[in-house]
Design an enzyme around this catalytic site. Structure first.
Site, PDB file in Angstrom:
ATOM      1  N   LEU A  54       0.869  -1.171   0.000  1.00  0.00           N
ATOM      2  CA  LEU A  54       0.000   0.000   0.000  1.00  0.00           C
ATOM      3  C   LEU A  54       0.905   1.219   0.000  1.00  0.00           C
ATOM      4  O   LEU A  54       1.966   1.209   0.627  1.00  0.00           O
ATOM      5  CB  LEU A  54      -0.902   0.018   1.245  1.00  0.00           C
ATOM      6  CG  LEU A  54      -1.917  -1.115   1.409  1.00  0.00           C
ATOM      7  CD1 LEU A  54      -2.641  -0.959   2.755  1.00  0.00           C
ATOM      8  CD2 LEU A  54      -2.924  -1.123   0.273  1.00  0.00           C
ATOM      9  N   ASP A  55       0.495   2.264  -0.689  1.00  0.00           N
ATOM     10  CA  ASP A  55       1.276   3.491  -0.699  1.00  0.00           C
ATOM     11  C   ASP A  55       1.442   4.019   0.722  1.00  0.00           C
ATOM     12  O   ASP A  55       0.615   3.755   1.602  1.00  0.00           O
ATOM     13  CB  ASP A  55       0.582   4.566  -1.540  1.00  0.00           C
ATOM     14  CG  ASP A  55       0.406   4.142  -2.989  1.00  0.00           C
ATOM     15  OD1 ASP A  55       1.200   3.308  -3.453  1.00  0.00           O
ATOM     16  OD2 ASP A  55      -0.518   4.646  -3.641  1.00  0.00           O
ATOM     17  N   ARG A  56       2.476   4.790   0.921  1.00  0.00           N
ATOM     18  CA  ARG A  56       2.751   5.351   2.245  1.00  0.00           C
ATOM     19  C   ARG A  56       1.520   6.067   2.817  1.00  0.00           C
ATOM     20  O   ARG A  56       1.172   5.906   3.980  1.00  0.00           O
ATOM     21  CB  ARG A  56       3.916   6.340   2.171  1.00  0.00           C
ATOM     22  CG  ARG A  56       4.287   6.945   3.528  1.00  0.00           C
ATOM     23  CD  ARG A  56       5.030   8.261   3.359  1.00  0.00           C
ATOM     24  NE  ARG A  56       6.360   8.079   2.845  1.00  0.00           N
ATOM     25  CZ  ARG A  56       7.461   8.082   3.602  1.00  0.00           C
ATOM     26  NH1 ARG A  56       7.372   8.257   4.902  1.00  0.00           N
ATOM     27  NH2 ARG A  56       8.647   7.932   3.053  1.00  0.00           N
TER      28      ARG A  56
END
Length: 241
Positions: A54-56
């Protein structure tokens, strides 16, 4: 800070990843000590192996394996689109009640320099289904408009291309609120000014369904929305249209 563990057995662990936390260190953030991999290693006392990412800025359901073998089996389900993923996001504008964004995406690679991501390679199929759950008209000027229009969506990406949801909604002119890469700077500026404590990328991985690679049981894990998203939606509820 400990992570919220949604499920754990001897083969894998599922957490509700908080926004702002990397899944693992990258060559662009190798000096950062904090990441999901490191926290889970300390929290469980075991080595963990990433399965997907998952993106930051994205929160929600994230799976890690306790062995390379289980990681490979799980990753194969993601790469072959055999998992069911449900996200929720807040976007600019009024969206249709439901729709499908069918727009191929080229591969993105991280790089140093002015632009963090570089488009490389040929485009690959990417399909994102969405349903509008609510829409809001907030009485505050944004750019040349006298009010801020927003839509709260349930989103189901068929694949898992890098930044698929964020890129798809930018493509159809409904960028995600709080998106520093693909978002609308006017919306982001206003939201950050009026709700500074709750400003973030408004994207959450709410549910994930996959088949346990060892027990072959169908697993459905759900993660509660973060407090920041709940706070923003609570304020917007008074302006639902």
């Amino acid at each position: 800070m400990t992570l919220d563990i949604l499920f754990q057995d001897e083969h894998l662990v599922v957490v509700n990843k908080p926004a702002g936390l990397l899944v693992h260190r990258t060559h662009l953030a190798k000096d950062e000590e904090d990441a999901v991999v490191q926290r889970l290693r300390d929290q469980t006392g075991k080595w963990v192996f990433p399965v997907h990412r998952l993106d930051r800025g994205t929160s929600g359901v994230l799976v890690m394996a306790f062995s390379p073998q289980v990681a490979r089996l799980l990753a194969a389900q993601f790469s072959s689109s055999k998992t069911d993923k449900i996200y929720h996001c807040l976007v600019r504008g009024f969206c249709d009640e439901m729709g499908v964004i069918d727009y191929p995406l080229a591969k993105l690679n991280e790089q140093k320099g002015r632009s963090r991501f570089k488009i490389e390679g040929t485009e690959r199929d990417a399909e994102t289904h969405f349903t509008r759950l609510a829409q809001y008209q907030f009485p505050i000027p944004v750019s040349r408009y006298d009010s801020m229009r927003l839509s709260w969506l349930e989103v189901k990406p068929k694949q898992g291309r890098k930044h698929q949801i964020r890129r798809h909604f930018k493509h159809q002119h409904n960028p995600l609120v709080g998106d520093s890469c693909y978002g609308c700077r006017h919306i982001n500026k206003v939201v950050k000014e009026i709700w500074p404590d709750d400003f973030r990328l408004m994207l959450h991985a709410s549910s994930l369904q996959f088949v346990h690679p060892i027990t072959h049981q169908t697993m459905t894990l759900k993660a509660q929305l973060s407090d920041k998203i709940v706070n923003v939606l609570s304020r917007l509820a008074h302006y639902q249209v």
